[in-house]
Design an enzyme around this catalytic site. Structure first.
Site, short mmCIF file in Angstrom:
data_model
loop_
_atom_site.label_atom_id
_atom_site.label_comp_id
_atom_site.label_asym_id
_atom_site.label_seq_id
_atom_site.Cartn_x
_atom_site.Cartn_y
_atom_site.Cartn_z
NE ARG A 271 -2.56 1.08 3.63
CZ ARG A 271 -3.51 1.25 4.67
NH1 ARG A 271 -4.90 1.47 4.29
NH2 ARG A 271 -3.33 1.10 6.02
CG ASP B 108 -4.23 2.69 10.72
OD1 ASP B 108 -5.32 3.50 11.17
OD2 ASP B 108 -4.58 1.94 10.01
#
Length: 563
Positions: free
Chosen positions: A164, A447
């Site tokens: 990603r 996150d």
């Protein structure tokens, strides 16, 4: 191989082995991508801002009338699953640091999502170090030395790797072209693809990606053209790249068919990025009326009506087009709880994933290796021996109203909810400033999306003088008092270095949650303040234009073909 498109300059410190990644050929490849697509990226980011202004001024979200023909055409499908992506019941999302990479590759996950985005604090060392770790992993050379002196190696039989990159809105200050910071997306994608695409193919898989923070099908089309050009440049067959798009913004939820269509030869499906999606809901409607104010964040679940409409539509859209629908993360970190709490936490994960699989999802994310087995078992209980359930179709009629409505949602805000948002944001930001992007907080793996929800809610509650269940209104003064209280508790007894990180966390939270202006993301400001190499850091007051230097393209490209 590449025509000249400006000479890239490395402005970051060159550490051991960095030259293996930052080769002249790799940098020329990245510069080629930048030369062709930087102008179009700048235009699309400007279009984002204009659309945000329109919505804030009262424009309603709806499905696009000029792409109705794409939605109504039942004849098109995305490409069949690529090698290594046939089964995706559990995908482990983890940063690409050396220790986590070895654990990920030795896990029982079907896919390792090597994350250079939300679970990575994007320091120069983390980004280029992550590229080195992926370089070694692809070649079967990944090891790490534990604190006890034991060497651990990645298994030769490991999950399929997907990477990603960072989103379109971010820049990489340590590499510039013509004095302008380069797109972080193109740096992350370009370096990984250049070094590893052919080797991944030889290994029996391919270069596979997750695409974050997409806000429109035109942004997906930009990625598709990047893929076409990259494959042409390296002589790799078209369609070898596959990418799963995260539907984690409210505007993208209205364009899921169109996003799949734009990427159809390179598509690996859609993912329900729920935490970022909740943040996007708050950010999108932050300046609208109190009818759009969300309650405490732990009260917004996947069964909340607007979230349920979004996920039902995602699954139906994917399966209509032959694409995988991947569910959200199991964020529980059960490893440091007592045995009873650990079993209770895993039971929650199992129930959530069984519900998800019953809703039609083909797989899910896990944020910790300790929950992979539970996720696998939950999906097996619904799918049996089938690799996926793309053949499952349900009648879904999610309207534009359904996707934004809070009808039936109790919009209660509590003082404890405000405290939680402040506390979690400060703890995460302090770790992020210290270089960690995946952080265990209150038995959850968090996150960057956690901070985004927390600070956007604080801003919205202050902006609307939202009333607490306890009676008082949420004001800047109230939030500042809570920040003072939390800082006093969190910094008690800490060393100077860690205390300084908390002071930096307070600065970031104040900037992105308590000002007159709600920034789109906290990361651009925090990045230039704390994560880039010290000689490059920006000091003094910053305005939004200071953070958009990578969009200052001298000659905006209008070439929308990557042929």
């Amino acid at each position: 191989m590449c025509d000249s498109h400006g000479t890239p300059k490395i402005r970051g410190t060159m550490h051991e082995r960095y030259a293996e990644i930052l080769t002249p050929e790799a940098l020329a490849f990245v510069a080629k991508l930048d030369g062709v697509f930087a102008g179009r990226r700048a235009e699309l980011l400007a279009a984002r801002r204009e659309r945000a202004r329109e919505i804030s001024a009262g424009a309603d979200l709806d499905f696009l009338p000029d792409t109705e023909h794409i939605r109504s055409d039942a004849g098109w499908q995305v490409a069949a699953p690529a090698p290594g992506l046939e089964r995706r019941r559990c995908e482990l999302v983890a940063p690409a640091n050396r220790k986590m990479a070895v654990h990920a590759l030795n896990s029982d996950a079907d896919v390792w999502l090597a994350d250079l985005e939300d679970s990575t604090a994007p320091s120069w060392d983390n980004i280029i170090g992550g590229q080195l770790n992926l370089f070694d992993a692809v070649r079967g050379n990944l090891t790490y030395l534990a604190a006890d002196g034991a060497e651990h190696a990645a298994s030769s039989q490991h999950p399929t790797i997907m990477m990603r990159p960072r989103g379109w809105h971010l820049c990489e200050k340590h590499i510039s072209v013509d004095g302008r910071p380069i797109s972080a997306s193109l740096v992350d994608f370009g370096l990984y693809f250049f070094h590893n695409a052919q080797r991944l193919i030889e290994n029996g898989a391919g270069p596979y990606f997750y695409l974050p923070k997409i806000e429109s099908h035109k942004e997906a089309a930009l990625w598709n053209d990047v893929f076409i050009l990259a494959q042409n440049q390296l002589g790799i067959p078209q369609g070898t790249i596959r990418a799963t798009t995260l539907i984690e913004t409210l505007t993208a939820a209205f364009e899921m068919d169109e996003i799949l269509y734009e990427l159809r030869d390179h598509s690996a499906g859609l993912n329900a990025g729920r935490w970022d999606y909740i943040f996007s809901y708050v950010r999108t409607f932050a300046q609208r009326g109190p009818e759009f104010v969300l309650p405490d964040r732990d009260k917004v679940t996947m069964t909340t009506p607007f979230m349920r409409a979004y996920t039902d539509l995602l699954v139906d859209t994917c399966h209509q087009r032959g694409a995988h629908a991947i569910g959200g993360p199991a964020a529980v970190n059960p490893t440091r709880q007592d045995e009873e709490k650990r079993h209770r936490a895993l039971a929650i994960v199992r129930a959530e994933k069984e519900r998800e699989a019953a809703d039609g999802f083909d797989g899910c994310w896990a944020a910790h290796t300790a929950v992979i087995e539970t996720c696998q078992e939950a999906y097996a209980s619904i799918l049996g021996s089938k690799p996926d359930q793309r053949d499952v179709r349900r009648a879904v009629n999610a309207t534009a109203y359904d996707l934004v409505s809070l009808h039936g949602t109790v919009q209660t805000i509590s003082l404890e909810g405000v405290r939680t948002n402040v506390s979690v944001a400060l703890r995460y930001l302090a770790a992020w400033i210290g270089g960690r992007g995946a952080v265990a907080i209150d038995n959850l793996m968090e996150d960057a999306a956690t901070v985004e929800i927390s600070r956007a809610q604080l801003w919205q509650w202050i902006h609307h003088n939202s009333q607490l269940a306890e009676g008082p209104q949420v004001t800047r003064e109230l939030v500042e008092r809570i920040i003072d209280e939390q800082m006093a508790g969190l910094t008690r007894g800490l060393d100077d270095t860690t205390s300084a990180r908390y002071q930096g966390a307070r600065e970031v939270l104040t900037e992105v949650a308590l000002g007159d202006y709600l920034p789109g993301f906290f990361t651009p400001y925090a990045y230039v303040r704390f994560l880039i190499d010290r000689p490059l850091r920006m000091s003094g007051p910053l305005d939004p234009e200071d953070l958009r230097q990578s969009e200052h393209v001298q000659s905006v490209s209008h070439a929308h073909s990557a042929a």
